[in-house]
Design a protein around this motif. Structure first.
Motif, mmCIF file in Angstrom:
data_model
loop_
_atom_site.group_PDB
_atom_site.id
_atom_site.type_symbol
_atom_site.label_atom_id
_atom_site.label_comp_id
_atom_site.label_asym_id
_atom_site.label_seq_id
_atom_site.Cartn_x
_atom_site.Cartn_y
_atom_site.Cartn_z
ATOM 1 N N ALA A 61 0.833 -1.212 0.000
ATOM 2 C CA ALA A 61 0.000 0.000 0.000
ATOM 3 C C ALA A 61 0.867 1.263 0.000
ATOM 4 C CB ALA A 61 -0.937 -0.002 1.194
ATOM 5 N N GLU A 62 1.954 1.213 -0.755
ATOM 6 C CA GLU A 62 2.834 2.380 -0.892
ATOM 7 C C GLU A 62 2.926 2.732 -2.370
ATOM 8 O OE1 GLU A 62 4.344 3.924 1.579
ATOM 9 O OE2 GLU A 62 4.170 2.490 3.239
ATOM 10 N N SER A 63 3.055 4.014 -2.689
ATOM 11 C CA SER A 63 3.142 4.393 -4.101
ATOM 12 C C SER A 63 4.587 4.277 -4.613
ATOM 13 C CB SER A 63 2.623 5.809 -4.313
ATOM 14 O OG SER A 63 3.402 6.725 -3.564
ATOM 15 N N ARG A 64 5.566 4.488 -3.711
ATOM 16 C CA ARG A 64 6.986 4.356 -4.105
ATOM 17 C C ARG A 64 7.631 3.329 -3.180
ATOM 18 N NH1 ARG A 64 9.167 9.088 -6.899
ATOM 19 N NH2 ARG A 64 11.076 8.985 -5.699
ATOM 20 N N LEU A 65 7.980 2.194 -3.766
ATOM 21 C CA LEU A 65 8.609 1.130 -2.978
ATOM 22 C C LEU A 65 10.118 1.255 -3.178
ATOM 23 C CD1 LEU A 65 8.151 -1.303 -1.169
ATOM 24 C CD2 LEU A 65 7.882 -2.711 -3.219
ATOM 25 N N MET A 66 10.788 1.795 -2.163
ATOM 26 C CA MET A 66 12.219 2.084 -2.283
ATOM 27 C C MET A 66 12.947 1.638 -1.034
ATOM 28 S SD MET A 66 11.795 5.871 -3.992
ATOM 29 C CE MET A 66 13.547 6.230 -4.096
ATOM 30 N N THR A 98 4.582 -21.128 3.633
ATOM 31 C CA THR A 98 3.768 -20.595 2.524
ATOM 32 C C THR A 98 4.730 -20.087 1.461
ATOM 33 O OG1 THR A 98 2.079 -19.907 4.093
ATOM 34 C CG2 THR A 98 1.942 -18.997 1.872
ATOM 35 N N CYS A 99 5.092 -20.963 0.535
ATOM 36 C CA CYS A 99 6.143 -20.578 -0.413
ATOM 37 C C CYS A 99 5.598 -20.123 -1.766
ATOM 38 C CB CYS A 99 7.147 -21.703 -0.582
ATOM 39 S SG CYS A 99 6.415 -23.277 -0.925
ATOM 40 N N ASN A 100 4.281 -20.096 -1.930
ATOM 41 C CA ASN A 100 3.687 -19.502 -3.129
ATOM 42 C C ASN A 100 3.147 -18.143 -2.730
ATOM 43 O OD1 ASN A 100 4.238 -21.559 -4.927
ATOM 44 N ND2 ASN A 100 2.372 -22.675 -4.419
ATOM 45 N N VAL A 101 3.753 -17.109 -3.292
ATOM 46 C CA VAL A 101 3.452 -15.742 -2.854
ATOM 47 C C VAL A 101 3.135 -14.861 -4.064
ATOM 48 C CG1 VAL A 101 4.349 -13.694 -1.660
ATOM 49 C CG2 VAL A 101 4.994 -15.983 -0.876
ATOM 50 N N ILE A 102 2.066 -14.108 -3.938
ATOM 51 C CA ILE A 102 1.738 -13.082 -4.941
ATOM 52 C C ILE A 102 1.944 -11.730 -4.263
ATOM 53 C CG2 ILE A 102 -0.103 -12.028 -6.316
ATOM 54 C CD1 ILE A 102 -1.412 -14.859 -6.358
ATOM 55 N N VAL A 103 2.688 -10.850 -4.912
ATOM 56 C CA VAL A 103 2.841 -9.485 -4.403
ATOM 57 C C VAL A 103 1.988 -8.581 -5.283
ATOM 58 C CG1 VAL A 103 4.408 -7.601 -3.837
ATOM 59 C CG2 VAL A 103 5.184 -9.972 -3.604
ATOM 60 N N ASP A 104 0.965 -8.016 -4.687
ATOM 61 C CA ASP A 104 0.069 -7.108 -5.416
ATOM 62 C C ASP A 104 0.710 -5.719 -5.431
ATOM 63 O OD1 ASP A 104 -3.428 -6.087 -5.066
ATOM 64 O OD2 ASP A 104 -1.863 -5.500 -6.454
ATOM 65 N N MET A 105 1.204 -5.325 -6.613
ATOM 66 C CA MET A 105 1.953 -4.069 -6.752
ATOM 67 C C MET A 105 1.092 -2.944 -7.348
ATOM 68 S SD MET A 105 5.318 -4.800 -6.061
ATOM 69 C CE MET A 105 6.390 -3.850 -7.158
ATOM 70 N N ALA A 106 -0.211 -3.136 -7.431
ATOM 71 C CA ALA A 106 -1.069 -2.175 -8.132
ATOM 72 C C ALA A 106 -0.884 -0.712 -7.691
ATOM 73 C CB ALA A 106 -2.528 -2.599 -8.022
ATOM 74 N N PRO A 107 -0.712 -0.419 -6.403
ATOM 75 C CA PRO A 107 -0.567 0.994 -6.013
ATOM 76 C C PRO A 107 0.840 1.567 -6.255
ATOM 77 C CG PRO A 107 -1.407 -0.358 -4.199
ATOM 78 C CD PRO A 107 -0.849 -1.290 -5.231
ATOM 79 N N VAL A 108 1.789 0.690 -6.600
ATOM 80 C CA VAL A 108 3.193 1.117 -6.691
ATOM 81 C C VAL A 108 3.489 1.711 -8.064
ATOM 82 C CG1 VAL A 108 5.599 0.395 -6.474
ATOM 83 C CG2 VAL A 108 3.840 -0.709 -5.077
ATOM 84 N N GLY A 116 -0.476 -6.775 -11.044
ATOM 85 C CA GLY A 116 -0.863 -5.372 -11.176
ATOM 86 C C GLY A 116 0.299 -4.422 -11.327
ATOM 87 N N VAL A 117 1.350 -4.865 -12.012
ATOM 88 C CA VAL A 117 2.555 -4.036 -12.120
ATOM 89 C C VAL A 117 2.304 -2.834 -13.029
ATOM 90 C CG1 VAL A 117 4.931 -4.048 -12.956
ATOM 91 C CG2 VAL A 117 4.078 -5.973 -11.646
ATOM 92 N N GLN A 118 2.599 -1.635 -12.527
ATOM 93 C CA GLN A 118 2.422 -0.405 -13.307
ATOM 94 C C GLN A 118 3.551 -0.272 -14.338
ATOM 95 O OE1 GLN A 118 -0.138 1.583 -13.027
ATOM 96 N NE2 GLN A 118 -1.044 0.894 -11.109
ATOM 97 N N LYS A 119 3.314 0.575 -15.318
ATOM 98 C CA LYS A 119 4.218 0.669 -16.474
ATOM 99 C C LYS A 119 5.670 0.983 -16.101
ATOM 100 C CE LYS A 119 4.401 2.747 -21.096
ATOM 101 N NZ LYS A 119 5.849 3.004 -21.075
#
Lengths: 113, 90
Positions: free
Chosen positions: A17-22, A41-51, A80-83
Motif C-alpha cells: 500500500a505504498e506508491s513508491r517502494l524504495m 507458505t512458499c507460493n506468494v503473490i505481491v500485489d503491486m497495483a498501487p506502486v 498489477g505491475v504499473q508501467k
C-alpha cells in the motif's frame, strides 16, 4: 511500510500500500515475505497495483525473495505491475525470472493451473 | 526537492528516481533527434546533467546506478547459467 497479507487457497497475497517502494521501506516488506516462506507458505503473490516506482534496491530485493521462494519449492509472482515499475523489471532482466501478472486473479489462476 | 535542467530546458527532479533521468535523456536527446543521435550528443547531455548535481546527489545517483547495473549483471549471469544447463541437458 503499509502492507497487508491475505491467504487465498494456501497462497499468500501481499498487498503493498505504498506508491513508491524504495530502499528505506524494504526491510519490512522483505521480512514479511521471508516470514511467510519460513512458515511454509512458499507460493506468494505481491500485489503491486498501487506502486508507481521502484528503485534498484527493490529489484534486488524482489530477486532475493524470488530465489528464497524457489528454493523452498514455491514461486513469487507480481500482480498489477504499473508501467514504470515494469520498465525497471525489464531493464534489469528480472522479468525473465519473476512472472508479471495483470492482476491478482490471473496470478492465482497461474498457481492453480 | 531540487530540479535541474537538460540543455533543451526539460526539468529533472532530483528525488532519487534514476528512471526519470533516463526517460528524460531519451526524450530530450534520442527521441528529439528521431533516434539519429551521436554517442557524443548523449555524452555531452549526461555531462551537463551531472555538472549540475552536488557531490551528495552524484553519490546518490551513482549508488543507484551501480545497484541497478549489478542486479542486471547478476540476472544476465543467471540467465546464461540456466541456458547452459538447458543445453547440457538436451
Amino acid at each position: 511500510m503499509k502492507l497487508t497479507i491475505d491467504h487465498v487457497r494456501g497462497i499468500a497475497v501481499v498487498r503493498v500500500a505504498e506508491s513508491r517502494l524504495m530502499y528505506p521501506l524494504l526491510a519490512d516488506f522483505s521480512a514479511a515475505v521471508v516470514s511467510l516462506v519460513g512458515a511454509g507458505t512458499c507460493n506468494v503473490i505481491v500485489d503491486m497495483a498501487p506502486v508507481v516506482y521502484i528503485d534498484s534496491a527493490t529489484v534486488g530485493c524482489l530477486m532475493d525473495l524470488y530465489r528464497q521462494a524457489a528454493a523452498a519449492g514455491g514461486s513469487l509472482k507480481l500482480a498489477g505491475v504499473q508501467k514504470r515499475v515494469q520498465t525497471m523489471l525489464t531493464m534489469t532482466g528480472a522479468h525473465n525470472f519473476i512472472q508479471l501478472c495483470a492482476d491478482e486473479t490471473t496470478a492465482l489462476a497461474g498457481f492453480e493451473a | 526537492m531540487r530540479t535541474i535542467k537538460t540543455t533543451t530546458g526539460a526539468e529533472i527532479p532530483l528525488d532519487g528516481d534514476l528512471l526519470a533521468v533516463l526517460e528524460t535523456l531519451y526524450r530530450e536527446v534520442t527521441a528529439r533527434k528521431a533516434l539519429d543521435r551521436s554517442f557524443e550528443e548523449m555524452a555531452n547531455e549526461i555531462a551537463h546533467v551531472v555538472d549540475q548535481m552536488t557531490r551528495e546527489e552524484r553519490d546518490t545517483y551513482l549508488q543507484e546506478s551501480l545497484f541497478l547495473n549489478s542486479v542486471t549483471y547478476e540476472n544476465e549471469r543467471l540467465g546464461s547459467y540456466i541456458r547452459k544447463l538447458a543445453e547440457e541437458n538436451i
